[in-house]
Motif scaffolding. Structure first.
Motif, PDB file in Angstrom:
ATOM      1  N   TRP A 166      39.792  45.084  45.485  1.00  0.00           N
ATOM      2  CA  TRP A 166      38.684  44.818  46.394  1.00  0.00           C
ATOM      3  C   TRP A 166      38.740  45.864  47.511  1.00  0.00           C
ATOM      4  O   TRP A 166      39.027  45.527  48.653  1.00  0.00           O
ATOM      5  CB  TRP A 166      38.890  43.401  46.952  1.00  0.00           C
ATOM      6  N   LYS A 167      38.493  47.174  47.187  1.00  0.00           N
ATOM      7  CA  LYS A 167      38.766  48.199  48.194  1.00  0.00           C
ATOM      8  C   LYS A 167      37.496  48.810  48.805  1.00  0.00           C
ATOM      9  O   LYS A 167      37.539  49.327  49.895  1.00  0.00           O
ATOM     10  CB  LYS A 167      39.653  49.297  47.615  1.00  0.00           C
ATOM     11  N   ASN A 168      36.372  48.787  48.106  1.00  0.00           N
ATOM     12  CA  ASN A 168      35.113  49.278  48.700  1.00  0.00           C
ATOM     13  C   ASN A 168      33.941  48.536  48.061  1.00  0.00           C
ATOM     14  O   ASN A 168      34.149  47.690  47.173  1.00  0.00           O
ATOM     15  CB  ASN A 168      34.961  50.793  48.539  1.00  0.00           C
ATOM     16  N   THR A 169      32.737  48.849  48.486  1.00  0.00           N
ATOM     17  CA  THR A 169      31.566  48.094  48.022  1.00  0.00           C
ATOM     18  C   THR A 169      31.410  48.190  46.508  1.00  0.00           C
ATOM     19  O   THR A 169      31.177  47.172  45.844  1.00  0.00           O
ATOM     20  CB  THR A 169      30.287  48.661  48.693  1.00  0.00           C
ATOM     21  N   GLU A 170      31.549  49.402  45.975  1.00  0.00           N
ATOM     22  CA  GLU A 170      31.333  49.598  44.537  1.00  0.00           C
ATOM     23  C   GLU A 170      32.342  48.801  43.714  1.00  0.00           C
ATOM     24  O   GLU A 170      31.982  48.113  42.758  1.00  0.00           O
ATOM     25  CB  GLU A 170      31.436  51.097  44.188  1.00  0.00           C
ATOM     26  N   ALA A 171      33.626  48.905  44.106  1.00  0.00           N
ATOM     27  CA  ALA A 171      34.670  48.189  43.365  1.00  0.00           C
ATOM     28  C   ALA A 171      34.467  46.677  43.468  1.00  0.00           C
ATOM     29  O   ALA A 171      34.677  45.935  42.502  1.00  0.00           O
ATOM     30  CB  ALA A 171      36.044  48.573  43.898  1.00  0.00           C
ATOM     31  N   THR A 172      34.031  46.228  44.640  1.00  0.00           N
ATOM     32  CA  THR A 172      33.796  44.801  44.834  1.00  0.00           C
ATOM     33  C   THR A 172      32.658  44.306  43.944  1.00  0.00           C
ATOM     34  O   THR A 172      32.745  43.234  43.340  1.00  0.00           O
ATOM     35  CB  THR A 172      33.445  44.525  46.316  1.00  0.00           C
ATOM     36  N   LEU A 173      31.589  45.119  43.852  1.00  0.00           N
ATOM     37  CA  LEU A 173      30.461  44.730  42.990  1.00  0.00           C
ATOM     38  C   LEU A 173      30.908  44.616  41.534  1.00  0.00           C
ATOM     39  O   LEU A 173      30.551  43.670  40.828  1.00  0.00           O
ATOM     40  CB  LEU A 173      29.334  45.767  43.111  1.00  0.00           C
ATOM     41  N   LEU A 174      31.689  45.599  41.096  1.00  0.00           N
ATOM     42  CA  LEU A 174      32.184  45.594  39.711  1.00  0.00           C
ATOM     43  C   LEU A 174      33.022  44.349  39.451  1.00  0.00           C
ATOM     44  O   LEU A 174      32.825  43.625  38.467  1.00  0.00           O
ATOM     45  CB  LEU A 174      33.015  46.866  39.473  1.00  0.00           C
ATOM     46  N   LEU A 175      33.947  44.100  40.352  1.00  0.00           N
ATOM     47  CA  LEU A 175      34.865  42.968  40.204  1.00  0.00           C
ATOM     48  C   LEU A 175      34.104  41.640  40.220  1.00  0.00           C
ATOM     49  O   LEU A 175      34.299  40.781  39.347  1.00  0.00           O
ATOM     50  CB  LEU A 175      35.880  43.016  41.357  1.00  0.00           C
ATOM     51  N   ALA A 176      33.218  41.489  41.203  1.00  0.00           N
ATOM     52  CA  ALA A 176      32.480  40.233  41.346  1.00  0.00           C
ATOM     53  C   ALA A 176      31.577  39.994  40.133  1.00  0.00           C
ATOM     54  O   ALA A 176      31.488  38.864  39.623  1.00  0.00           O
ATOM     55  CB  ALA A 176      31.650  40.258  42.627  1.00  0.00           C
ATOM     56  N   THR A 177      30.922  41.056  39.652  1.00  0.00           N
ATOM     57  CA  THR A 177      30.032  40.889  38.495  1.00  0.00           C
ATOM     58  C   THR A 177      30.823  40.456  37.260  1.00  0.00           C
ATOM     59  O   THR A 177      30.408  39.545  36.534  1.00  0.00           O
ATOM     60  CB  THR A 177      29.294  42.211  38.195  1.00  0.00           C
ATOM     61  N   ALA A 178      31.954  41.140  37.018  1.00  0.00           N
ATOM     62  CA  ALA A 178      32.774  40.779  35.857  1.00  0.00           C
ATOM     63  C   ALA A 178      33.203  39.317  35.961  1.00  0.00           C
ATOM     64  O   ALA A 178      33.142  38.561  34.978  1.00  0.00           O
ATOM     65  CB  ALA A 178      33.988  41.689  35.774  1.00  0.00           C
ATOM     66  N   PHE A 179      33.608  38.903  37.146  1.00  0.00           N
ATOM     67  CA  PHE A 179      34.067  37.522  37.370  1.00  0.00           C
ATOM     68  C   PHE A 179      32.930  36.523  37.106  1.00  0.00           C
ATOM     69  O   PHE A 179      33.106  35.541  36.381  1.00  0.00           O
ATOM     70  CB  PHE A 179      34.555  37.424  38.824  1.00  0.00           C
ATOM     71  N   ILE A 180      31.753  36.822  37.653  1.00  0.00           N
ATOM     72  CA  ILE A 180      30.620  35.905  37.507  1.00  0.00           C
ATOM     73  C   ILE A 180      30.178  35.817  36.042  1.00  0.00           C
ATOM     74  O   ILE A 180      29.965  34.720  35.502  1.00  0.00           O
ATOM     75  CB  ILE A 180      29.434  36.353  38.399  1.00  0.00           C
ATOM     76  N   VAL A 181      30.068  36.977  35.390  1.00  0.00           N
ATOM     77  CA  VAL A 181      29.575  36.975  34.001  1.00  0.00           C
ATOM     78  C   VAL A 181      30.592  36.292  33.074  1.00  0.00           C
ATOM     79  O   VAL A 181      30.220  35.521  32.183  1.00  0.00           O
ATOM     80  CB  VAL A 181      29.262  38.412  33.531  1.00  0.00           C
ATOM     81  N   LEU A 182      31.884  36.568  33.313  1.00  0.00           N
ATOM     82  CA  LEU A 182      32.908  35.917  32.477  1.00  0.00           C
ATOM     83  C   LEU A 182      32.835  34.399  32.612  1.00  0.00           C
ATOM     84  O   LEU A 182      32.908  33.671  31.631  1.00  0.00           O
ATOM     85  CB  LEU A 182      34.301  36.405  32.876  1.00  0.00           C
ATOM     86  N   LEU A 183      32.672  33.939  33.872  1.00  0.00           N
ATOM     87  CA  LEU A 183      32.600  32.483  34.078  1.00  0.00           C
ATOM     88  C   LEU A 183      31.254  31.919  33.613  1.00  0.00           C
ATOM     89  O   LEU A 183      31.190  30.827  33.068  1.00  0.00           O
ATOM     90  CB  LEU A 183      32.811  32.155  35.553  1.00  0.00           C
ATOM     91  N   GLY A 184      30.199  32.716  33.852  1.00  0.00           N
ATOM     92  CA  GLY A 184      28.851  32.232  33.530  1.00  0.00           C
ATOM     93  C   GLY A 184      28.603  32.042  32.048  1.00  0.00           C
ATOM     94  O   GLY A 184      27.721  31.262  31.660  1.00  0.00           O
ATOM     95  N   ARG A 185      29.355  32.726  31.222  1.00  0.00           N
ATOM     96  CA  ARG A 185      29.148  32.600  29.779  1.00  0.00           C
ATOM     97  C   ARG A 185      30.176  31.669  29.132  1.00  0.00           C
ATOM     98  O   ARG A 185      30.329  31.667  27.919  1.00  0.00           O
ATOM     99  CB  ARG A 185      29.230  33.981  29.126  1.00  0.00           C
ATOM    100  N   THR A 186      30.905  30.944  29.968  1.00  0.00           N
ATOM    101  CA  THR A 186      31.868  29.981  29.408  1.00  0.00           C
ATOM    102  C   THR A 186      31.585  28.586  29.957  1.00  0.00           C
ATOM    103  O   THR A 186      30.859  28.427  30.939  1.00  0.00           O
ATOM    104  CB  THR A 186      33.314  30.377  29.783  1.00  0.00           C
ATOM    105  N   TYR A 187      32.206  27.621  29.335  1.00  0.00           N
ATOM    106  CA  TYR A 187      32.018  26.228  29.734  1.00  0.00           C
ATOM    107  C   TYR A 187      32.536  25.994  31.154  1.00  0.00           C
ATOM    108  O   TYR A 187      31.955  25.232  31.927  1.00  0.00           O
ATOM    109  CB  TYR A 187      32.756  25.343  28.731  1.00  0.00           C
ATOM    110  N   ALA A 188      33.634  26.719  31.490  1.00  0.00           N
ATOM    111  CA  ALA A 188      34.245  26.532  32.819  1.00  0.00           C
ATOM    112  C   ALA A 188      33.256  26.853  33.932  1.00  0.00           C
ATOM    113  O   ALA A 188      33.206  26.161  34.957  1.00  0.00           O
ATOM    114  CB  ALA A 188      35.480  27.415  32.937  1.00  0.00           C
ATOM    115  N   GLY A 189      32.463  27.894  33.743  1.00  0.00           N
ATOM    116  CA  GLY A 189      31.502  28.296  34.767  1.00  0.00           C
ATOM    117  C   GLY A 189      30.489  27.212  35.043  1.00  0.00           C
ATOM    118  O   GLY A 189      30.163  26.913  36.196  1.00  0.00           O
ATOM    119  N   ALA A 190      29.990  26.594  33.986  1.00  0.00           N
ATOM    120  CA  ALA A 190      29.007  25.515  34.154  1.00  0.00           C
ATOM    121  C   ALA A 190      29.628  24.317  34.851  1.00  0.00           C
ATOM    122  O   ALA A 190      29.004  23.689  35.730  1.00  0.00           O
ATOM    123  CB  ALA A 190      28.462  25.114  32.787  1.00  0.00           C
ATOM    124  N   VAL A 191      30.884  24.004  34.509  1.00  0.00           N
ATOM    125  CA  VAL A 191      31.553  22.845  35.108  1.00  0.00           C
ATOM    126  C   VAL A 191      31.825  23.098  36.593  1.00  0.00           C
ATOM    127  O   VAL A 191      31.592  22.215  37.433  1.00  0.00           O
ATOM    128  CB  VAL A 191      32.872  22.560  34.353  1.00  0.00           C
TER     129      VAL A 191
END
Lengths: 297, 231
Positions: free
Chosen positions: B144-169
């Motif tokens: 989490w070192k600059n805006t670009e890296a944060t966007l990449l990290l946050a998007t990966a986290f959201i998409v990984l959770l959003g496409r699994t059952y855990a994200g919905a729960v």
């Protein structure tokens, strides 16, 4: 971990695993494992389905297939050999890797022979006729890929390897032509066409204003333009142009994040399918699809 | 002339015919012929690759180079697969009573067995291994070192959770009217708008790059595919 310590840990694990497998596979009346059942294919089945089809153990006429059962064992041992690389590089992994290289090279060669050479070269060659001028012309056209193919194989000879440049140039030129058209048509033109969308979207009844759809389209168009601005290096990324390009970088970072997530999910799905193969098809410890009758029935 | 100019002329003619046939319907027959030759030559290229692999491994075995045993395994598996595939071993006879009419990939044939129980498991397991290495690399590289890296990290986290059952729960407490702020809702927004825009720009860029490279090949500006040696 030293080699001696490693051996002390791994030998008992291997012996216990072998005993477990022996108990499941060989003890009469035991739970069983890895057996594949087949039944005779119906008479109307097409040639690609062969004489035997996979079957449930409790289906009438189902018998154990020794070849397919051996195949499940081979597949399971190769799978475990490749997973062993997670610990460290070892002879089992290298063996499996060598098998994969050999089988895959031959697989594509065989596929190229039966799907490419036979229908597109050997069959037309066998139908060549030389009676009229037109037939001679057609026959020469049929012979051309054979000559080019032989020139390509000339590369294997110690002298005159440059002769292979002619067919290689044909392959590169044809591929360049095909790619030029397909990329311009399918990617360039169609992507631009899909990006040209109304920024003010009306409701379905044509009277109201669909705010969300308008914002979506605006964000989409702005995103594409800002990303393209970032890709355009003929202008310095400074001032207002630099700020637009910066927004493009943010869009690209979000895109890469989503791509990364999808890659991870794809790999995890593959991993799950391999584990399912080991625990379901090989060890018979799980049966999520109900492939076998419950134990005791 | 023979080593540079004629190969370039062959490449230019073949590519130009393909392009011309797109605009001139009467040249369609030439495009089909060249396409057929291309497929035959691609099959010859597989033969070239296979023979080359066999020669390399034979050389390694005869010179007793380190790892020659694995070369022997490669060669053996190559020859066995090639033999059973070319001779259609185990392919059931067709209606005429001959196995030559049947498909070389017929279920139950030796070639099918090798594909099903040797090729498929090894390839998919090697790709499955990448799950561990991708996760390990991500753990070390994502910061989490600059805006670009944060966007990449946050998007990966959201998409990984959003496409699994855990994200919905995890976001099930959010009311239905604010469903766009749940993990699945955010994933839909990211995939449908931002990711689509980014992918489109990348595809447009790739298409322009491919077109420019193809033109350089056809016009003879780029002849690197011919190599530099005399062969």
């Amino acid at each position: 971990m030293t080699t001696a310590t490693s051996s002390r840990v791994w030998w008992p694990i291997c012996v216990l695993s072998a005993a477990f497998l022996l108990w499941r596979a060989a003890v009469p009346g035991g739970p069983g494992m890895a057996r594949v059942y087949v039944k005779p294919a119906p008479a109307e089945a097409d040639a690609s389905s062969a004489g035997w089809l996979a079957a449930r153990p409790d289906e009438s006429g189902a018998v154990v297939s020794p070849a397919r059962t051996a195949g499940v064992w081979v597949a399971a041992l190769l799978t475990l050999a490749i997973f062993s690389f997670l610990y460290k590089d070892n002879p089992a992994y290298r063996f499996a890797e060598a098998v994969m290289v050999g089988v895959s090279a031959a697989y594509f060669m065989v596929a190229g022979f039966w799907d490419g050479l036979v229908p597109k070269l050997f069959i037309p060659l066998s139908q060549m006729e030389w009676g009229t001028v037109g037939e001679v012309g057609r026959s020469l056209l049929t012979l051309t890929p054979l000559v080019l193919g032989m020139m390509l194989l000339w590369r294997l000879l110690p002298r005159g390897g440059w002769i292979a440049r002619w067919p290689l140039a044909f392959i590169v030129g044809t591929y360049a032509g095909i790619r030029l058209l397909s990329f311009l048509e399918a990617d360039f033109v169609s992507q631009i066409r899909n990006t040209i969308v109304p920024l003010v979207v009306r409701d379905t009844d044509g009277l109201g204003f669909d705010l969300w759809a308008s914002v979506r389209n605006g964000l989409m168009l702005g995103g594409v333009l800002s990303c393209l601005a970032y890709f355009f290096f003929s202008m310095d990324h400074r001032g207002w142009y630099g700020r637009v390009a910066r927004v493009g970088v943010w869009y690209l970072m979000i895109t890469f994040g989503a791509s990364f997530a999808f890659t991870v999910m794809g790999r995890i799905a593959l991993l799950a399918s391999r584990l399912e193969f080991l625990f379901d098809d090989w060890l018979w410890l799980i049966d999520p699809l109900g492939k076998r009758p419950p134990p005791g029935l | 002339m023979l080593r540079n100019t004629i190969p370039w002329l062959i490449a230019a003619c073949a590519g130009s015919v393909i392009i011309a046939a797109y605009f001139v319907p009467s040249a369609q027959g030439w495009q089909d012929t060249i396409g057929q030759w291309f497929e035959v030559l691609a099959s010859f290229a597989f033969v070239l690759g296979g023979v080359n692999l066999a020669m390399q491994n034979l050389q390694k075995i005869s010179a007793r180079e380190p790892g020659w045993g694995y070369a022997a395994v490669t060669l053996m598996s190559f020859l066995v697969t090639l033999g059973v595939g070319l001779f259609k071993v185990g392919v059931p006879a067709d209606s005429s009573g001959s196995r030559w009419g049947g498909s070389y990939q017929a279920e139950g044939s030796a070639f099918w067995w090798l594909y099903e129980y040797a090729y498929n498991p090894t390839i998919s397991t090697i790709f499955a291994l990448l799950a561990f290495y991708v996760a390990s690399a991500a753990f070390r590289a994502f910061r989490w070192k600059n805006t670009e890296a944060t966007l990449l990290l946050a998007t990966a986290f959201i998409v990984l959770l959003g496409r699994t059952y855990a994200g919905a729960v995890l976001t099930s407490a959010i009311p239905e009217e604010y469903s766009a702020f749940t993990f699945p809702g955010l994933t839909t927004l990211i995939m449908g708008v931002v990711n689509t825009a980014g992918q489109r720009a990348i595809m447009i860029g790739i298409a322009l790059g491919v077109a420019a490279t193809s033109l350089k090949v056809l016009l003879g500006i780029n002849r690197s595919y011919l190599g530099s040696g005399d062969g």
